[in-house]
Scaffold this active site. Structure first.
Site, PDB file in Angstrom:
ATOM      1  N   ASP A 120       0.850  -1.194   0.000  1.00 26.81           N
ATOM      2  CA  ASP A 120       0.000   0.000   0.000  1.00 26.81           C
ATOM      3  C   ASP A 120       0.881   1.237   0.000  1.00 26.81           C
ATOM      4  OD1 ASP A 120      -2.430   1.370   0.030  1.00 26.81           O
ATOM      5  OD2 ASP A 120      -2.391   1.579   2.204  1.00 26.81           O
ATOM      6  N   TYR A 122       1.148   5.767  -0.555  1.00 22.15           N
ATOM      7  CA  TYR A 122       0.708   6.991   0.129  1.00 22.15           C
ATOM      8  C   TYR A 122       0.922   8.137  -0.849  1.00 22.15           C
ATOM      9  CZ  TYR A 122       0.504   9.927   4.457  1.00 22.15           C
ATOM     10  OH  TYR A 122       0.178  10.812   5.466  1.00 22.15           O
ATOM     11  N   HIS A 127      -3.962  14.192   0.519  1.00 27.01           N
ATOM     12  CA  HIS A 127      -4.201  13.331   1.674  1.00 27.01           C
ATOM     13  C   HIS A 127      -3.040  13.417   2.665  1.00 27.01           C
ATOM     14  CE1 HIS A 127      -5.193   9.852   4.106  1.00 27.01           C
ATOM     15  NE2 HIS A 127      -4.046   9.283   3.783  1.00 27.01           N
ATOM     16  N   ARG A 136       0.451  16.654  13.037  1.00 24.24           N
ATOM     17  CA  ARG A 136       1.607  17.508  13.344  1.00 24.24           C
ATOM     18  C   ARG A 136       1.233  18.965  13.080  1.00 24.24           C
ATOM     19  NH1 ARG A 136       3.438  13.281  10.403  1.00 24.24           N
ATOM     20  NH2 ARG A 136       3.529  14.512   8.477  1.00 24.24           N
ATOM     21  N   GLU A 193     -10.493   3.846   3.436  1.00 23.82           N
ATOM     22  CA  GLU A 193      -9.526   4.535   2.582  1.00 23.82           C
ATOM     23  C   GLU A 193      -9.902   4.217   1.144  1.00 23.82           C
ATOM     24  OE1 GLU A 193      -5.503   3.659   3.714  1.00 23.82           O
ATOM     25  OE2 GLU A 193      -5.586   5.066   5.399  1.00 23.82           O
ATOM     26  N   GLU A 195      -9.245   3.887  -2.466  1.00 22.35           N
ATOM     27  CA  GLU A 195      -8.002   3.712  -3.203  1.00 22.35           C
ATOM     28  C   GLU A 195      -8.254   3.006  -4.532  1.00 22.35           C
ATOM     29  OE1 GLU A 195      -4.682   2.230  -1.020  1.00 22.35           O
ATOM     30  OE2 GLU A 195      -5.473   2.837   0.934  1.00 22.35           O
ATOM     31  N   ASP A 227      -9.061   0.156   1.735  1.00 21.25           N
ATOM     32  CA  ASP A 227      -8.115  -0.340   2.742  1.00 21.25           C
ATOM     33  C   ASP A 227      -8.602   0.122   4.114  1.00 21.25           C
ATOM     34  OD1 ASP A 227      -5.861  -1.796   3.446  1.00 21.25           O
ATOM     35  OD2 ASP A 227      -4.606  -0.019   3.528  1.00 21.25           O
ATOM     36  N   ARG A 231      -8.064   3.516  13.133  1.00 19.80           N
ATOM     37  CA  ARG A 231      -7.168   4.644  13.406  1.00 19.80           C
ATOM     38  C   ARG A 231      -6.627   4.638  14.835  1.00 19.80           C
ATOM     39  NH1 ARG A 231      -5.743   6.138   8.373  1.00 19.80           N
ATOM     40  NH2 ARG A 231      -7.553   6.727   7.093  1.00 19.80           N
ATOM     41  N   GLN A 234      -3.994   1.894  15.011  1.00 18.44           N
ATOM     42  CA  GLN A 234      -2.859   2.343  14.204  1.00 18.44           C
ATOM     43  C   GLN A 234      -2.034   3.399  14.931  1.00 18.44           C
ATOM     44  OE1 GLN A 234      -4.052   4.127  10.510  1.00 18.44           O
ATOM     45  NE2 GLN A 234      -1.967   4.481   9.799  1.00 18.44           N
ATOM     46  N   TYR A 238       1.953   2.303  15.444  1.00 19.01           N
ATOM     47  CA  TYR A 238       2.736   2.495  14.221  1.00 19.01           C
ATOM     48  C   TYR A 238       4.100   3.133  14.439  1.00 19.01           C
ATOM     49  CZ  TYR A 238       2.137   7.559  13.414  1.00 19.01           C
ATOM     50  OH  TYR A 238       2.203   8.925  13.479  1.00 19.01           O
ATOM     51  N   LYS A 247      -4.274  -2.071  10.081  1.00 17.26           N
ATOM     52  CA  LYS A 247      -4.553  -2.133   8.650  1.00 17.26           C
ATOM     53  C   LYS A 247      -4.810  -3.551   8.151  1.00 17.26           C
ATOM     54  CE  LYS A 247      -3.516   2.148   7.104  1.00 17.26           C
ATOM     55  NZ  LYS A 247      -4.265   2.919   6.114  1.00 17.26           N
ATOM     56  N   THR A 251      -8.839  -5.780   3.626  1.00 18.73           N
ATOM     57  CA  THR A 251      -8.715  -4.881   2.478  1.00 18.73           C
ATOM     58  C   THR A 251      -9.686  -5.383   1.424  1.00 18.73           C
ATOM     59  OG1 THR A 251      -6.369  -4.438   2.927  1.00 18.73           O
ATOM     60  CG2 THR A 251      -7.180  -3.961   0.704  1.00 18.73           C
ATOM     61  N   THR A 340      -4.751   6.403  -0.076  1.00 16.05           N
ATOM     62  CA  THR A 340      -5.998   7.162  -0.064  1.00 16.05           C
ATOM     63  C   THR A 340      -6.001   8.252  -1.131  1.00 16.05           C
ATOM     64  OG1 THR A 340      -6.198   6.774   2.303  1.00 16.05           O
ATOM     65  CG2 THR A 340      -7.538   8.540   1.375  1.00 16.05           C
ATOM     66  N   GLU A 354      -9.966  12.482   7.361  1.00 17.98           N
ATOM     67  CA  GLU A 354      -9.925  13.807   6.743  1.00 17.98           C
ATOM     68  C   GLU A 354     -11.306  14.464   6.716  1.00 17.98           C
ATOM     69  OE1 GLU A 354      -7.296  14.107   3.030  1.00 17.98           O
ATOM     70  OE2 GLU A 354      -7.736  11.967   3.201  1.00 17.98           O
TER      71      GLU A 354
END
Length: 408
Positions: A120, A122, A127, A136, A193, A195, A227, A231, A234, A238, A247, A251, A340, A354
């Site tokens: 997978d 990114y 996104h 952040r 997600e 995708e 996917d 959250r 994760q 992670y 994850k 899927t 995503t 999001e």
């Protein structure tokens, strides 16, 4: 010829002879999976048609999965596709082909290929930027490497499931920032997600990289992919090694694989890059490898987002080149996903993280507010691409309904 033949499609049918996606199905009363090709709202038994019409590719189509056809390589893919189009459109074949078309609502669809490995990526700058701003808020949203290489991770091939398979809410460890210690239980922040997945047909040799120019020689086709993401699980697990149990529980992929040759009118240039790329990723002089796919996300039948795939910063060809640049080999049935798909507008975001800004801004649905998915929610992804003469090429939908967590 019957009065209402399934061979006579309405003008502009998005599953017409310009599309012809592949799947695997069993008809009612027969438990033998076989390769099928969708035509309108019917499925052609491709192996039976090939045998009836003397095709040299009959053995590839009389299989319970697509892998033998996928492994045969691009010349075989093109020849088989041309043959199927002729069988479905030449009036001389009607008597042989029409009895081999099964109504879509009378068949069971299966996972169309055996998944070898799953990766997978990114690849959406929108996104990645949104996620960076959520997690952040006081730092740079994109990590320093993001515009230099397609970031990805290896997932679990064994939990790739076909559209319609229930998705059981996963259990795992969760720890909110203010919690003194982790707890165990069902995910409370279950997400989607939206995708696109790319399916590898022709393998490669261990130790040899696959260049950008070889993308269409190795990739058989594409499909929509969801996917699912826990959250809260994760977020706790992670750091420092990346996605794992949050994850790997499920899927979902479409039951239909759209051949790349059905998308000739959909290829487009990717967004302008504002960083110099290393030679193996530099596609400035390459054939455009972006795709103009128009996606839609619905929860319980209500559309919540329309992500545009054409805005993806990294193309599937670049992802394939990066995935093999260290010498990693491709196997027939490898699946790699775009990550995503999100656009620049709020209504184009491809996940609930999001869309609700990590739960701060709930979605207003006809059946109530949502921050993340509730048990019983059904998520459906659909998409289309431009086809010849103003037509549309429909991608097979992906649907999954959330089932309650298993507790013991």
């Amino acid at each position: 010829m019957s009065e209402h033949s399934p061979l006579d499609l309405a003008a502009g049918d998005p599953y017409g002879p310009h599309n012809l996606p592949y799947g695997v199905f069993t008809p009612t009363g027969d438990d033998r999976p076989r390769v099928g090709v969708r035509y309108g709202d019917h499925v052609l038994d491709a192996g039976a048609a090939a045998a009836a019409l003397g095709s040299p590719h009959a053995d590839l189509l009389r299989q319970p999965v697509l892998n033998p056809l996928m492994a045969a390589g691009r010349p075989a893919w093109q020849a088989v596709r041309a043959g199927i189009r002729e069988w479905l459109t030449d009036p001389g074949h009607r008597a042989a082909v029409e009895p081999l078309l099964h109504p879509l609502d009378g068949v069971t669809l299966h996972l169309p290929f055996e998944v070898a490995d799953y990766v997978d990526f990114y690849a959406s700058e929108h996104h990645a930027t949104n996620v960076g701003r959520i997690f952040r808020p006081d730092g740079e949203p994109l990590t320093p490497n993001w515009k230099h290489l397609p970031i990805g991770y290896h997932g679990r091939a064994g939990t790739v499931v076909v559209s319609g398979t229930p998705v059981v809410r996963p259990n795992g460890q969760r720890k909110a920032p203010a919690d003194p210690a982790p707890s165990f239980g069902p995910s409370l922040r279950l997400d989607i997600e939206a995708e696109v997945g790319f399916v590898v047909g022709a393998p490669s040799v261990l130790g040899e990289q696959v260049p950008l120019s070889a993308f269409r020689d190795h990739v058989f086709g594409l499909c929509l992919l969801n996917d699912w993401s826990a959250r809260d699980i994760q977020a706790w697990e992670y750091v420092p090694l990346g996605p794992f149990l949050g994850k790997s529980f499920a899927t979902s992929v479409s039951a239909w694989i759209t051949p790349l040759d059905a998308l000739e009118q959909a290829w487009t240039a990717p967004p302008a890059r504002d960083r110099a790329l290393l030679p193996y990723l530099d596609d400035a002089e390459a054939v455009p490898a972006g795709l103009d796919l128009h996606m839609s996300v619905a929860i319980n039948g209500h559309t919540v987002s329309n992500p545009p795939f054409s805005g993806m910063y990294w193309t599937a060809a670049q992802q394939l080149a990066h995935m093999t640049v260290n010498g990693a080999s491709l196997r027939t049935g490898d699946l790699f996903a775009s990550g995503t798909v999100s656009g620049p507008e709020p209504e184009q975001r491809g996940c609930l993280l999001e869309l609700t800004w990590s739960g701060r801004d709930p979605l207003e649905l006809p059946d109530g507010k949502r921050t993340f998915l509730e048990d019983g929610d059904e998520v459906t992804l659909t998409a289309w691409a431009p086809g010849p003469d103003g037509s549309r090429v429909a991608l097979g939908e992906v649907t999954g309904r959330i089932a309650p967590a298993v507790t013991g």
